[in-house]
Structures are given as structure tokens and as C-alpha cells.
Enzyme design. Structure first.
Site, short mmCIF file in Angstrom:
data_model
loop_
_atom_site.label_atom_id
_atom_site.label_comp_id
_atom_site.label_asym_id
_atom_site.label_seq_id
_atom_site.Cartn_x
_atom_site.Cartn_y
_atom_site.Cartn_z
N LYS A 171 0.86 -1.18 0.00
CA LYS A 171 0.00 0.00 0.00
C LYS A 171 0.90 1.23 0.00
O LYS A 171 1.50 1.58 1.01
CB LYS A 171 -0.90 0.05 1.24
CG LYS A 171 -1.96 1.14 1.06
CD LYS A 171 -2.45 1.76 2.36
CE LYS A 171 -1.64 2.91 2.84
NZ LYS A 171 -1.66 4.13 2.01
N GLY B 60 7.05 4.95 8.15
CA GLY B 60 6.18 6.11 8.29
C GLY B 60 6.39 6.77 9.64
O GLY B 60 7.46 6.63 10.25
N SER B 61 5.37 7.43 10.12
CA SER B 61 5.52 8.22 11.34
C SER B 61 5.53 7.32 12.59
O SER B 61 4.97 6.22 12.58
CB SER B 61 4.36 9.20 11.45
OG SER B 61 3.14 8.50 11.50
N GLY C 295 3.26 4.11 13.59
CA GLY C 295 4.05 2.92 13.92
C GLY C 295 3.62 2.31 15.25
O GLY C 295 3.52 1.09 15.39
N GLU D 167 10.09 1.27 10.46
CA GLU D 167 11.08 2.34 10.21
C GLU D 167 10.35 3.65 10.44
O GLU D 167 9.49 4.03 9.64
CB GLU D 167 11.59 2.28 8.76
CG GLU D 167 12.26 0.98 8.38
CD GLU D 167 13.63 0.81 9.00
OE1 GLU D 167 14.18 1.80 9.53
OE2 GLU D 167 14.15 -0.31 8.98
N CYS E 293 13.86 10.98 6.75
CA CYS E 293 13.80 10.52 8.15
C CYS E 293 15.12 10.72 8.86
O CYS E 293 15.16 10.97 10.06
CB CYS E 293 13.38 9.06 8.18
SG CYS E 293 14.36 8.04 7.07
N GLU F 88 9.95 16.07 15.42
CA GLU F 88 10.28 15.90 14.00
C GLU F 88 9.44 16.87 13.18
O GLU F 88 8.20 16.83 13.23
CB GLU F 88 9.98 14.46 13.58
CG GLU F 88 10.44 14.19 12.15
CD GLU F 88 10.07 12.79 11.66
OE1 GLU F 88 8.92 12.38 11.81
OE2 GLU F 88 10.96 12.13 11.08
#
Ligand code: NAD
Length: 479
Positions: free
Chosen positions: A174, A226-227, A231, A248, A282, A382
Site C-alpha cells: 500500500k 512512516g511516522s 508505527g 522504520e 527521516c 520531528e
């Protein structure tokens, strides 16, 4: 190119309507893409289960799997210019980045994991139990759900697809809803390479598609980039279902600039490390700890270099800094800049959206703050945009504590001419990757992933082979 979903070897519009994907440099609609439904996810997982059990895939010799991956690599390379253009118009990254980093890295990954396909060995071990022979095998996990973000859509999809296929799994991917096009084109090339139907399926759409994939009982593993926020949700769900999971997640990389550092090299390296893909990286270098005696010199040079960058459409050859991915991302960055000013940080350059011609797209000027302190939100959270913070320090003995005073632990960089200083710090900083005197590079052979809230597990290298396999112990009675 096809803009439907690929399910079980068939391109389908699905049943859930469509959504638009836009060019972030101009706002124009590039394509309407299907919004996948839970039924589409179910069909894709069903196709992946059937392919996983098929003689066509499960019975394929490792050398044949390797050849398929090499063929995919060749096709990506043959279509590199088109893929790079697609990545640039859908994601925004300058063409120099898509053609110089994203596409070559994807090719490299397929070739690297093609190499591993024939070398996934187990061990034999001398057990203390009498009269037994013991060995291990590495077997594929099963159907893997791959969920990717929008910052390097093709490259990150490949980091997951290449090792998953090299180890004999089947996948449902996806892509991020902001940037689905390069993943769809990749799926076409994978099909063209002769990978059997159902081995790679793509379901497009937003978070609901991701949730359905994570919740599906026939998905054995989730690999997510992703974030950190999402996660955590995925890890909790996977934990309940006892699915395997690799994550990740976000980062807030510190850049430590020692008093003896080559300031000009540090400015150039940090500018690239901090502003590559407009800071939507990232591992982006974001918090610059500079010896107080060199902080003014560093800040002024960094701000001047950032100010002189050419902002524009990524297809324009002169562009050094492209747009952010969406208007929402621009709002997020701008909100952080206002927070930084309100917290008392000193704005040295930037802090505004693009005007004139640039107002049509999601542009934000590269921004440098001086005099930032550890407690400020711009130093802790972030931002994922072109915002760099300089934090002067007086006592080098505090550096490890300052660098590690964060929820994240993805990457860090140390700038020093003294190998003892640099390597001592490299051992003490809690980050999955530490660079010494260089911008953040990636290589298929170098393990990648985060400590703390930056993730679980590692991608790339042998680590990804481990992540996509199960170890089976086989005992034989010799008595
Ligand atoms: P995001 O978490 O919002 O979305 C990532 C993907 O997850 C998208 O495909 C999205 O549709 C899907 N998703 C959203 N909610 C979901 C849910 N509840 N369940 C399942 N899937 C869901 O992240 P983003 O904004 O696309 O990407 C930016 C983030 O990615 C940053 O935090 C960045 O640091 C991180 N990132 C990390 C790495 C790494 O290697 N560690 C690499 C690139 C990006």
C-alpha cells in the site's frame, strides 16, 4: 501507465471510488487513483496467499528467483528517466535526486537481493543431545503487508519488495496516498519481468487500506515505514495478533560539530544532510550542536548557503530545493517556524512560504534558526521540512547527553578531525546509524533502522533477509 490497482495479476479499479494525486510544484491533478476498500485488501491478500502456495512461485529455484529480480532491476534501469520524472512530478523531489538517488538505489537493491536469493543458508550445530543431527533452514514468512510513506516512494517500496521476494514471500503493498504513481509503474515492470501473478499486489488508498492490511488474519508480517505515531498503532495491533512487524519510523538526527571540525566541510555536508528532499528525510540532520566558539561562524555560513539555494519545480534543471509534498506539510512546517520564533529562537533566514510563481506549489524557503536551546519544540519534535536549528554548546562532555536527549534514535553525524573524538562519540550516541564527517548515505549492503521511537528491526543488508524469514530447526534421530 496504468493507474488501477494490481490484484492477482489483474488491473482493477476496485470498488471504493477514486482519489486525486497532485503535482506538489503546481497543484495540478496528475491522475485519479482507486481508493481501495476492505474487500480489495481481502482480494489482494487472497491472491498473495494463493501465489505463496503455488508451484509457480514456491517451487521456483532460488537461481530462477534471482534471475527475476535481476530482470526487474534491468527494467527499472531501462525506464529510469520515466520513473525519475514520475517521482519528481508526484513527490516533488528535484529530478537530480530522483534520477541520481531514488532510481539508482532501487536498481541497486534489486541486484543486491538477487545476489542473496541463492545464499540464504542455515547452520548445523553440535547438539549435546546424543545421536541427533541438527540443522536450520530459513523459510519465507508468508504474505507480507508493505506500507510506505510519501518521501521516497519508489525507493522505500523497493527496500521492502526486493528482500521479501528474494526470500520467497508474496506481498501486498500500500503506497502512500500522496504519491502512488511510481509504485504502480514499478508493479507494471515487475509484471513485465515475469514475476508470477499474485506475488506482488498493490492496493492504493489512505490509512483505512493500511489498517485493513494490518488487521487481515492471513497477513503474516507487516513492514511499515512512516511516522512514529502510526508505527505505535501498527505495533500494538500486530502485537495483539502476534504478527511479525518491522518499523522504520521518525527521526531527529543530531549533528555534532566539534571545535576542531572543518567548518566549511561541515556546512556543505549539513546543508545536504538537512535539506535533501526539502528536509523530508527521516535521517535529516536537524539539530546542530556547535562548539560555542565556532557557532556564529557556522550559523552565518549555513544561513548564507541556505539563502542562496534555488527553489523551484523539480523538473527545472537549476532547482536545488523542490516543493513539500502537500499544502498540509507546508502548514505544519510554518506552524513549527512560528513556534520556534515564539520560543525565542533567532530566525537567521527563511521562515516564509514561496511567493510569486512559487505560490502555486507547496514551497517553503529553507529556514535556519540560531540560538536554539534543548527544551524548544523545534529542537525536540520531528518537523520533516527545511528547518535547521543551531544549538551552541560550551562543554563537550555534555554532548552525548544532549544528542541522546530525544525520543528518537535513527541517525546521527559527527564532524571532527580527531578520529578518537569522533569514534568515541559514535559509540556513545544512541542511533541506528552514525555518520562521521559525511552526509547521510544509504547502501543496500548497510543495515538501516532505528533505536528507541525510531523503529523496530533493520532493513537492508543481511538484516532484511532475517526480517523476511523464519528459522526452522530440523532434528534427525541417528540412533
Ligand atoms: P504516515 O505514518 O502518516 O503514513 C505512512 C503510511 O502509513 C501511508 O501509506 C499511510 O496511508 C499509512 N497509514 C496511515 N495511518 C495508518 C494506520 N493507522 N494503519 C496503517 N497504515 C496507516 O507517514 P508519512 O507522513 O507518509 O511519512 C513521514 C514519516 O515517515 C516521517 O515520520 C518519517 O520520519 C518517516 N520515515 C521513516 C523512514 C525510516 O527509514 N525510518 C523513512 C522515510 C520516512
Amino acid at each position: 501507465m496504468r493507474t488501477e490497482m494490481l490484484i492477482g495479476g489483474k488491473w482493477t479499479p476496485g470498488s471504493g471510488g477514486t482519489f486525486a494525486t497532485r503535482n506538489p510544484a503546481t497543484g495540478e491533478i496528475l491522475a485519479e487513483v482507486p481508493e481501495g476498500s476492505a474487500a480489495d485488501v481481502d482480494a489482494a491478500v487472497g491472491a498473495a496467499v494463493a501465489a505463496f502456495e503455488s508451484a509457480e512461485w514456491a517451487g521456483l529455484a532460488p537461481a530462477s528467483r534471482a534471475r527475476l529480480l535481476l530482470r526487474v532491476a534491468d527494467l527499472i534501469e531501462e525506464n529510469a528517466a520515466e520513473l525519475a520524472r514520475l517521482e519528481t512530478i508526484d513527490q516533488g523531489q528535484p529530478f537530480g535526486i530522483s534520477s541520481g538517488i531514488s532510481i539508482p538505489n532501487a536498481v541497486e537493491h534489486f541486484r543486491y537481493y538477487a545476489g542473496w536469493a541463492t545464499k540464504i543458508t542455515g547452520i548445523t550445530a553440535p547438539l549435546s543431545a546424543p545421536d541427533v543431527d541438527y540443522r536450520t533452514r530459513r523459510e519465507p514468512v508468508g504474505v507480507c503487508g508493505l506500507i510506505t510513506p510519501w518521501n521516497f516512494p519508489l525507493m522505500i517500496a523497493v527496500w521492502k519488495i526486493a528482500p521479501a521476494l528474494a526470500t520467497g514471500n508474496t506481498v501486498v503493498i500500500k503506497p502512500a496516498e500522496q504519491t502512488p504513481l511510481s509504485t504502480l509503474r514499478l508493479a507494471e515492470l515487475i509484471e513485465q519481468a515475469g514475476v508470477p501473478a499474485g506475488v506482488v499486489n498493490v492496493v492504493t488508498g489512505g490509512p483505512e487500506v493500511g489498517r485493513a492490511l494490518v488487521a487481515h488474519p492471513a497477513v503474516a508480517k507487516i513492514s511499515f515505514t512512516g511516522s512514529t505515531e502510526v508505527g505505535r498503532e501498527i505495533a500494538a495491533e500486530a502485537g495483539r495478533a502476534l504478527k511479525k512487524v518491522s518499523l522504520e519510523l521518525g527521526g531527529k538526527a543530531p549533528s555534532i560539530i566539534a571545535a576542531d571540525a572543518d567548518i566549511d566541510a561541515a556546512v556543505a555536508g549539513n546543508l545536504m544532510g538537512g535539506l535533501l528532499n526539502s528536509g523530508q528525510v527521516c535521517a535529516a540532520y536537524t539539530r546542530f550542536y556547535v562548539d560555542a566558539r565556532r557557532a556564529d561562524e557556522f550559523s552565518e555560513k549555513l544561513a548564507a548557503a541556505a539563502r542562496s539555494m534555488t527553489i523551484g519545480n523539480g523538473l527545472d534543471a537549476a532547482t536545488q530545493l523542490g516543493p513539500l509534498v502537500t499544502p498540509e506539510q507546508v502548514d505544519r512546517v510554518d506552524a513549527y517556524v512560528r513556534i520556534g520564533k515564539a520560543e525565542g529562537a533567532q530566525l537567521l533566514t527563511g521562515g516564509t512560504r514561496g511567493d510569486g510563481e512559487l505560490a502555486r506549489g507547496n514551497f517553503y524557503r529553507p529556514t535556519v534558526f540560531g540560538g536554539v536551546t534543548q527544551d524548544m519544540r523545534i529542537a525536540r519534535e520531528e518537523i520533516f521540512g527545511p528547518v535547521l536549528s543551531v544549538l551552541p554548546y560550551d562543554d563537550p562532555d555534555q554532548l552525548v547527553e544532549l544528542a541522546n536527549d530525544t525520543d528518537y534514535g535513527l541517525a546521527a553525524v559527527i564532524w571532527s578531525r580527531d578520529v578518537r573524538v569522533a569514534n568515541r562519540l559514535a559509540q556513545q550516541v544512541r542511533a541506528g546509524t552514525v555518520y562521521i564527517n559525511m552526509p547521510p548515505f544509504l547502501d543496500a549492503a548497510a543495515a538501516w533502522g532505528g533505536m528507541k521511537a525510531s523503529g523496530l528491526g533493520r532493513e537492508m543488508g543481511w538484516e532484511a533477509i532475517e526480517a523476511f524469514t523464519e528459522v526452522k530447526s530440523i532434528w534427525t534421530n541417528l540412533a
